[in-house]
Design an enzyme around this catalytic site. Structure first.
Site, short mmCIF file in Angstrom:
data_model
loop_
_atom_site.label_atom_id
_atom_site.label_comp_id
_atom_site.label_asym_id
_atom_site.label_seq_id
_atom_site.Cartn_x
_atom_site.Cartn_y
_atom_site.Cartn_z
N GLU A 295 9.16 47.47 24.87
CA GLU A 295 10.40 47.37 24.11
C GLU A 295 11.57 47.25 25.07
O GLU A 295 11.66 48.02 26.03
CB GLU A 295 10.57 48.60 23.21
CG GLU A 295 11.89 48.66 22.45
CD GLU A 295 12.10 47.48 21.53
OE1 GLU A 295 13.13 46.79 21.72
OE2 GLU A 295 11.25 47.23 20.66
N CYS A 367 8.74 40.35 9.40
CA CYS A 367 9.80 40.48 8.39
C CYS A 367 10.32 39.11 7.95
O CYS A 367 11.27 39.04 7.19
CB CYS A 367 10.94 41.33 8.92
SG CYS A 367 11.72 40.69 10.42
#
Length: 409
Positions: A295, A367
């Site tokens: 990340e 998403c």
């Protein structure tokens, strides 16, 4: 129209039959050979569509301003600011909950069919809590008058809002009626304990013309506690977290079902945020296994701390494509890769790098249906097959949908 003259239907009102749903919260209609992307309509309706945007190409955008023949799925929107020219935050308030989920399922299925060349049955599963009062995180704009609100669809205008029916009670109300710096933004969060954090964001220009966000606290201590996957997540309030209260646990369970990492194996969690899925993988590989959590956002610093009790997890604070390109995930070949990329998707470079390591399973959390379709098509070029897909209504009243896909080698 003379040769070379550009079409411009903006402002025209057209009597059209509305066709199938399209990605983005609108349906498709046709008029004189051109495509209209019509908001505030439903498939099968006849409407008067007012053109709101026309760049002269093969399509234009329009709002349904009068419903001549209504769908049986049409309902009265619960918010008075839902409709043409008003708040652009919700796409489907005029549709029943079941119809909303069916529309989203059709969009996901369409993009997966394009990617695979076969019909993929999709059911969008309802989350607990209903259609209203679910949104725990929201970003508001501040207009020239200093009042917070939301933008209309594809507009920079600001409509003042003191109450939003899809947000959790008290969130928007915590800043309603207050005066803020014009042209700034507000970021509001209510965490799993019910506590509210809010801050003001203002884009400012620094030395050498560089811009940066100036962040000013409004309320709260800037910390949030969330609960998911059997753990407490005590983190920076503004780090990424699912905005529906049931979404994080639901997705963690779906990932756990399909990841099935063997004890002692290696697994990757790419775009890992604070490490939700990394914690799931860690429990599967056990103390003798390895999990790389990658990340690049500020969430990575929280990830180190939040997963400190799981020594099998190595947090890598880099962009995913850079970590893969620079061979920073130095260890055994991954048995399973979980990835939850941003709305634009993972892209060719990341997909190619994952496929080059030949994991048995790839669990893709998406998403955006279009991005999912593009990346699934790329995985298929590397002989991965779409095995299963689940979709969840984590964003009721909007066109957004969360999907989890399992790809196998």
């Amino acid at each position: 129209m003379t040769t070379g003259e550009k079409l411009n239907w903006k402002g025209r009102r057209l009597d059209v039959e509305v066709g199938v749903v399209a990605h983005g919260g609108h349906c498709i209609a046709r008029y004189e050979g051109r495509v209209l992307f019509v908001r505030h309509a439903l498939p099968g309706e006849r409407v008067i569509a007012e053109v709101t945007e026309d760049k002269g190409g093969s399509y234009c955008r329009a709002d349904a301003v009068e419903i001549l023949t209504a769908s049986l799925d049409r309902v009265e929107p619960p918010c008075p600011l839902s409709g043409p020219g008003a708040c652009g935050g919700c796409d489907w308030q005029h549709a029943s909950g079941a119809a909303q989920r069916n529309l989203k399922a059709a969009v996901v299925a369409e993009h997966l069919a394009k990617a695979t060349g076969r019909d993929i049955p999709v059911v969008v599963e309802e989350l607990t809590g209903g259609l209203l009062g679910w949104r725990t995180r929201v970003r508001m704009a501040v207009g020239h008058d200093g009042m917070p609100g939301f933008h209309p669809h594809r507009s920079h205008a600001v409509i003042p809002v003191g109450h939003c029916p899809i947000t959790v009670p008290g969130l928007v109300e915590s800043v309603a009626g207050q005066d803020f710096l014009k042209d700034s933004e507000l970021e509001l969060v209510r965490d799993g304990r019910g506590r509210i954090n809010a801050r003001q964001l203002k884009l400012t220009r620094g030395p050498r013309g560089r811009t940066h966000w100036r962040r000013t606290p409004i309320t709260g201590e800037g910390e949030a506690v969330e609960f998911a996957a059997g753990r407490h997540w005590d983190m920076d309030a503004y780090n990424f977290w699912q905005i529906h209260p049931a979404a994080a646990d639901t997705l963690a369970l779906a990932v756990a079902e399909w990841s099935q990492a063997s004890p002692g194996s290696c697994a990757w969690d790419l775009y890992s945020g604070v490490g939700l899925f990394a914690s799931v993988l860690a429990s599967q590989v056990g103390p003798g296994g390895t999990v790389f959590a990658v990340e690049s956002s500020p969430s990575s610093s929280d990830s180190h701390r939040l997963l400190a009790d799981l020594p099998q997890v190595t947090s890598v604070g880099r962009r995913v494509e850079h970590a893969l390109r620079d061979d920073l995930l130095d260890g055994p070949e991954p048995e399973v890769v979980v990835l939850d990329p941003p709305r634009k998707g993972a892209g060719h470079e990341v997909v190619d790098a994952i496929a080059a390591r030949r994991p048995e399973r790839v669990v893709y959390v998406a998403c955006d249906p279009a991005a999912l379709g593009r990346d699934v098509a790329r995985f298929r070029m590397h002989n991965y097959q779409l095995d299963s897909v689940r979709a969840f209504d984590a964003f009721p009243m909007t066109h957004h949908v969360e999907a989890v896909a399992l790809l196998t080698a």
